[in-house]
Design a protein around this motif. Structure first.
Motif, short mmCIF file in Angstrom:
data_model
loop_
_atom_site.label_atom_id
_atom_site.label_comp_id
_atom_site.label_asym_id
_atom_site.label_seq_id
_atom_site.Cartn_x
_atom_site.Cartn_y
_atom_site.Cartn_z
N THR A 132 28.67 45.31 53.42
CA THR A 132 30.11 45.37 52.75
C THR A 132 30.28 44.34 51.85
OG1 THR A 132 32.27 45.76 53.12
CG2 THR A 132 31.37 44.10 54.58
N TYR A 133 31.47 44.46 50.84
CA TYR A 133 31.68 43.76 50.04
C TYR A 133 33.08 43.62 49.48
CZ TYR A 133 30.63 40.82 45.86
OH TYR A 133 30.41 39.78 44.81
N SER A 134 33.64 42.63 48.89
CA SER A 134 35.08 42.47 48.48
C SER A 134 35.25 41.82 47.30
CB SER A 134 35.81 41.96 49.72
OG SER A 134 35.61 40.74 50.05
N LYS A 135 36.37 42.04 46.58
CA LYS A 135 36.50 41.23 45.26
C LYS A 135 38.14 41.16 45.22
CE LYS A 135 35.84 41.85 40.37
NZ LYS A 135 35.03 42.52 39.42
N ILE A 136 38.48 39.93 44.59
CA ILE A 136 40.03 39.96 44.41
C ILE A 136 40.28 40.41 43.14
CG2 ILE A 136 41.80 38.28 43.68
CD1 ILE A 136 40.54 36.31 45.71
N GLN A 137 41.17 41.39 43.02
CA GLN A 137 41.56 41.95 41.94
C GLN A 137 42.85 41.42 41.42
OE1 GLN A 137 42.78 46.17 42.08
NE2 GLN A 137 41.64 46.59 39.91
N ILE A 138 42.96 41.03 40.09
CA ILE A 138 44.12 40.22 39.49
C ILE A 138 44.78 41.68 38.75
CG2 ILE A 138 45.31 38.75 38.28
CD1 ILE A 138 43.09 36.64 39.22
N THR A 174 32.12 38.56 49.69
CA THR A 174 33.16 38.67 48.71
C THR A 174 32.55 37.85 47.05
OG1 THR A 174 35.51 38.68 48.29
CG2 THR A 174 34.60 36.64 49.07
N ASN A 175 33.34 38.33 46.34
CA ASN A 175 32.70 37.69 44.91
C ASN A 175 33.33 36.32 44.64
OD1 ASN A 175 33.49 37.27 41.89
ND2 ASN A 175 32.27 38.98 41.82
N GLY A 176 32.73 35.24 44.70
CA GLY A 176 32.94 33.78 44.79
C GLY A 176 33.75 33.46 43.28
N LEU A 177 33.22 33.98 42.24
CA LEU A 177 33.78 33.92 41.13
C LEU A 177 35.33 34.30 41.18
CD1 LEU A 177 33.68 33.19 37.99
CD2 LEU A 177 33.11 35.74 37.57
N MET A 178 35.75 35.52 41.55
CA MET A 178 37.20 36.03 41.53
C MET A 178 37.76 34.93 42.68
SD MET A 178 37.46 37.78 39.31
CE MET A 178 39.27 38.15 39.48
N VAL A 179 37.28 34.54 43.61
CA VAL A 179 37.75 33.66 44.58
C VAL A 179 38.38 32.23 44.06
CG1 VAL A 179 37.50 32.16 46.81
CG2 VAL A 179 36.88 34.52 46.80
N GLY A 180 37.24 31.91 43.21
CA GLY A 180 37.72 30.78 42.46
C GLY A 180 38.77 30.71 41.35
N TRP A 181 38.83 31.91 40.66
CA TRP A 181 39.68 32.19 39.65
C TRP A 181 40.99 32.37 40.25
CZ3 TRP A 181 39.16 33.33 34.28
CH2 TRP A 181 40.07 33.83 33.62
N TYR A 182 41.14 33.38 41.30
CA TYR A 182 42.35 33.18 41.80
C TYR A 182 42.96 31.73 42.49
CZ TYR A 182 46.42 35.35 44.51
OH TYR A 182 47.38 35.34 45.40
N ASN A 183 42.08 31.21 43.15
CA ASN A 183 42.55 29.94 43.67
C ASN A 183 42.67 28.78 42.79
OD1 ASN A 183 43.01 30.36 46.65
ND2 ASN A 183 41.22 31.61 45.99
N ILE A 235 41.56 34.29 50.38
CA ILE A 235 40.45 35.35 50.46
C ILE A 235 41.19 36.68 50.26
CG2 ILE A 235 38.54 36.50 51.57
CD1 ILE A 235 38.08 33.48 50.70
N ARG A 236 42.34 36.98 50.70
CA ARG A 236 43.10 38.17 50.91
C ARG A 236 44.42 37.83 50.27
NH1 ARG A 236 42.72 43.28 52.50
NH2 ARG A 236 40.59 42.79 53.67
N PRO A 237 44.67 38.08 48.91
CA PRO A 237 45.98 37.72 48.52
C PRO A 237 47.05 38.55 48.99
CG PRO A 237 44.59 37.96 46.78
CD PRO A 237 43.69 38.38 47.95
N ASP A 238 48.26 38.10 49.16
CA ASP A 238 49.46 38.73 49.39
C ASP A 238 49.82 39.40 48.14
OD1 ASP A 238 52.11 39.57 50.05
OD2 ASP A 238 52.89 37.75 50.75
N MET A 239 50.00 40.79 48.20
CA MET A 239 50.29 41.42 47.06
C MET A 239 51.82 41.32 46.49
SD MET A 239 48.05 45.01 47.33
CE MET A 239 49.25 46.02 46.72
#
Length: 191
Positions: A89-95, A151-160, A179-183
Protein backbone atom coordinates in the motif's frame (compact mmCIF):
# COMPACT_ATOMS: atom_id res chain seq x y z
CA UNK A 1 -30.02 20.83 -38.68
CA UNK A 2 -32.18 21.90 -35.80
CA UNK A 3 -31.13 21.09 -32.24
CA UNK A 4 -34.22 18.90 -31.62
CA UNK A 5 -33.40 16.75 -34.66
CA UNK A 6 -29.76 16.44 -33.55
CA UNK A 7 -30.97 14.90 -30.30
CA UNK A 8 -33.95 12.92 -31.66
CA UNK A 9 -32.04 10.82 -34.24
CA UNK A 10 -29.48 9.33 -31.83
CA UNK A 11 -32.19 8.70 -29.22
CA UNK A 12 -34.35 6.94 -31.82
CA UNK A 13 -31.36 4.79 -32.78
CA UNK A 14 -30.87 3.75 -29.16
CA UNK A 15 -34.57 2.87 -28.82
CA UNK A 16 -34.45 0.66 -31.93
CA UNK A 17 -31.26 -1.06 -30.70
CA UNK A 18 -32.93 -1.71 -27.34
CA UNK A 19 -36.01 -3.22 -28.97
CA UNK A 20 -33.85 -5.51 -31.10
CA UNK A 21 -31.96 -6.64 -28.00
CA UNK A 22 -35.21 -7.35 -26.17
CA UNK A 23 -36.57 -9.41 -29.09
CA UNK A 24 -33.43 -11.55 -29.47
CA UNK A 25 -34.06 -14.04 -26.57
CA UNK A 26 -37.55 -15.15 -27.80
CA UNK A 27 -36.20 -15.69 -31.32
CA UNK A 28 -33.24 -17.74 -30.07
CA UNK A 29 -35.62 -19.73 -27.85
CA UNK A 30 -37.93 -20.45 -30.80
CA UNK A 31 -35.00 -21.64 -32.92
CA UNK A 32 -33.74 -24.04 -30.30
CA UNK A 33 -37.17 -25.34 -29.17
CA UNK A 34 -38.20 -26.97 -32.44
CA UNK A 35 -40.79 -24.41 -33.55
CA UNK A 36 -41.56 -24.04 -37.27
CA UNK A 37 -38.96 -21.30 -37.32
CA UNK A 38 -36.38 -23.86 -36.16
CA UNK A 39 -36.76 -25.95 -39.30
CA UNK A 40 -35.60 -23.07 -41.49
CA UNK A 41 -32.52 -22.39 -39.41
CA UNK A 42 -29.17 -23.89 -40.38
CA UNK A 43 -28.05 -26.68 -38.08
CA UNK A 44 -25.39 -25.77 -35.55
CA UNK A 45 -22.50 -28.26 -35.44
CA UNK A 46 -21.67 -29.69 -32.04
CA UNK A 47 -18.62 -28.23 -30.30
CA UNK A 48 -15.38 -30.09 -30.57
CA UNK A 49 -12.54 -30.12 -28.07
CA UNK A 50 -10.52 -27.78 -30.31
CA UNK A 51 -13.34 -25.18 -30.14
CA UNK A 52 -13.16 -24.93 -26.36
CA UNK A 53 -10.98 -22.27 -24.75
CA UNK A 54 -9.17 -23.29 -21.58
CA UNK A 55 -9.99 -21.23 -18.49
CA UNK A 56 -7.02 -19.55 -16.83
CA UNK A 57 -5.42 -21.50 -14.00
CA UNK A 58 -6.26 -19.63 -10.76
CA UNK A 59 -3.24 -21.17 -9.01
CA UNK A 60 -0.73 -19.91 -11.57
CA UNK A 61 1.71 -17.27 -10.36
CA UNK A 62 0.78 -13.90 -11.88
CA UNK A 63 3.32 -12.24 -14.11
CA UNK A 64 4.82 -9.19 -12.38
CA UNK A 65 3.67 -5.99 -14.05
CA UNK A 66 6.09 -3.10 -13.44
CA UNK A 67 3.55 -0.67 -14.90
CA UNK A 68 0.78 -1.71 -12.46
CA UNK A 69 -0.71 1.35 -10.80
CA UNK A 70 -1.94 1.64 -7.23
CA UNK A 71 -4.70 4.22 -6.89
CA UNK A 72 -4.54 6.30 -3.71
CA UNK A 73 -7.74 8.26 -4.35
CA UNK A 74 -8.71 11.62 -5.84
CA UNK A 75 -6.95 10.81 -9.10
CA UNK A 76 -3.59 10.24 -7.37
CA UNK A 77 -1.73 7.07 -8.24
CA UNK A 78 1.73 5.57 -7.96
CA UNK A 79 3.40 2.87 -10.01
CA UNK A 80 3.81 -0.34 -8.04
CA UNK A 81 7.47 -0.45 -9.11
CA UNK A 82 8.03 2.91 -7.35
CA UNK A 83 6.85 1.64 -3.95
CA UNK A 84 9.42 1.06 -1.21
CA UNK A 85 10.43 -2.62 -1.16
CA UNK A 86 7.89 -4.68 0.79
CA UNK A 87 5.04 -2.13 0.62
CA UNK A 88 1.70 -3.34 -0.70
CA UNK A 89 0.00 0.00 0.00
CA UNK A 90 1.15 3.59 -0.22
CA UNK A 91 0.17 7.05 0.97
CA UNK A 92 1.03 10.65 0.28
CA UNK A 93 0.36 13.92 2.07
CA UNK A 94 -1.56 16.24 -0.21
CA UNK A 95 -1.53 19.98 0.47
CA UNK A 96 -4.48 21.94 -0.90
CA UNK A 97 -5.89 25.47 -0.69
CA UNK A 98 -9.40 26.54 0.27
CA UNK A 99 -10.24 30.22 0.18
CA UNK A 100 -6.61 31.30 0.43
CA UNK A 101 -5.84 28.94 3.35
CA UNK A 102 -3.74 25.77 3.08
CA UNK A 103 -4.59 22.41 4.57
CA UNK A 104 -3.12 18.93 4.37
CA UNK A 105 -4.49 15.41 4.28
CA UNK A 106 -3.18 11.92 3.80
CA UNK A 107 -4.30 10.20 0.61
CA UNK A 108 -3.94 6.43 0.75
CA UNK A 109 -2.98 4.32 3.76
CA UNK A 110 0.27 4.40 5.71
CA UNK A 111 1.50 1.01 6.93
CA UNK A 112 4.28 0.34 9.45
CA UNK A 113 6.76 -2.23 8.13
CA UNK A 114 8.85 -2.10 11.32
CA UNK A 115 12.01 -0.33 12.40
CA UNK A 116 14.86 -0.03 9.90
CA UNK A 117 18.04 2.04 9.45
CA UNK A 118 17.10 5.71 9.75
CA UNK A 119 13.62 4.94 11.08
CA UNK A 120 13.85 3.38 14.55
CA UNK A 121 11.55 5.83 16.36
CA UNK A 122 8.00 5.37 17.57
CA UNK A 123 4.95 5.17 15.31
CA UNK A 124 1.98 6.88 16.98
CA UNK A 125 -1.59 5.74 16.33
CA UNK A 126 -5.03 7.08 17.17
CA UNK A 127 -7.70 5.12 19.09
CA UNK A 128 -8.75 3.35 15.87
CA UNK A 129 -5.16 2.16 15.23
CA UNK A 130 -4.55 4.54 12.32
CA UNK A 131 -1.00 5.90 11.97
CA UNK A 132 -1.08 9.64 12.72
CA UNK A 133 2.50 10.68 13.60
CA UNK A 134 6.04 9.52 14.23
CA UNK A 135 8.41 10.42 17.09
CA UNK A 136 12.05 10.58 15.97
CA UNK A 137 15.19 9.21 17.61
CA UNK A 138 18.82 10.11 16.75
CA UNK A 139 19.73 9.12 13.20
CA UNK A 140 16.18 9.17 11.78
CA UNK A 141 15.54 10.77 8.37
CA UNK A 142 12.30 11.64 6.58
CA UNK A 143 13.27 9.42 3.63
CA UNK A 144 13.74 6.37 5.86
CA UNK A 145 10.58 7.15 7.82
CA UNK A 146 8.68 7.40 4.51
CA UNK A 147 10.02 3.99 3.45
CA UNK A 148 9.15 2.45 6.83
CA UNK A 149 5.59 3.79 6.72
CA UNK A 150 5.00 3.22 2.97
CA UNK A 151 4.45 6.93 2.45
CA UNK A 152 6.08 9.68 0.41
CA UNK A 153 9.04 10.96 2.49
CA UNK A 154 9.38 14.13 0.40
CA UNK A 155 5.83 15.24 1.23
CA UNK A 156 6.26 14.25 4.91
CA UNK A 157 9.30 16.54 5.00
CA UNK A 158 7.54 19.34 3.13
CA UNK A 159 4.43 19.27 5.33
CA UNK A 160 6.51 19.18 8.53
CA UNK A 161 8.94 21.89 7.32
CA UNK A 162 11.83 19.44 7.32
CA UNK A 163 14.30 19.57 4.47
CA UNK A 164 14.84 16.33 2.64
CA UNK A 165 18.56 16.93 2.03
CA UNK A 166 20.68 15.59 4.91
CA UNK A 167 22.19 19.02 5.65
CA UNK A 168 18.83 20.86 5.67
CA UNK A 169 17.36 19.82 9.01
CA UNK A 170 18.35 16.90 11.18
CA UNK A 171 15.46 15.41 13.09
CA UNK A 172 15.86 15.98 16.79
CA UNK A 173 15.30 13.17 19.32
CA UNK A 174 11.71 13.38 20.54
CA UNK A 175 10.59 15.53 17.58
CA UNK A 176 7.14 14.43 16.42
CA UNK A 177 6.30 14.69 12.75
CA UNK A 178 2.81 14.49 11.31
CA UNK A 179 2.01 11.58 9.02
CA UNK A 180 -1.79 12.01 8.85
CA UNK A 181 -2.61 15.75 8.88
CA UNK A 182 -5.73 17.03 10.59
CA UNK A 183 -7.75 18.45 7.69
CA UNK A 184 -9.26 21.07 10.01
CA UNK A 185 -5.86 22.50 11.02
CA UNK A 186 -4.53 25.19 8.72
CA UNK A 187 -1.04 24.56 7.35
CA UNK A 188 1.42 27.40 6.92
CA UNK A 189 4.27 27.03 4.39
CA UNK A 190 7.84 27.43 5.66
CA UNK A 191 9.27 30.90 5.17
Amino acid sequence: MKRAAMIAYPVAGLVVAGLVALAAPPIVSAVTSGSPLASTAAPVPPSTASDLVAAPDPTATPTPDPDRVIWLGDGISVKASDLPKGCTTYSKIQIFDVGGHSYGRLVGDAADRGASDGATGTVNRDAAGTIVSYTAVPGDSVWSIGDRLCTNGLMVGWYNHIGTDPGDHALQPGETIVIRPDMNAEWTPAR
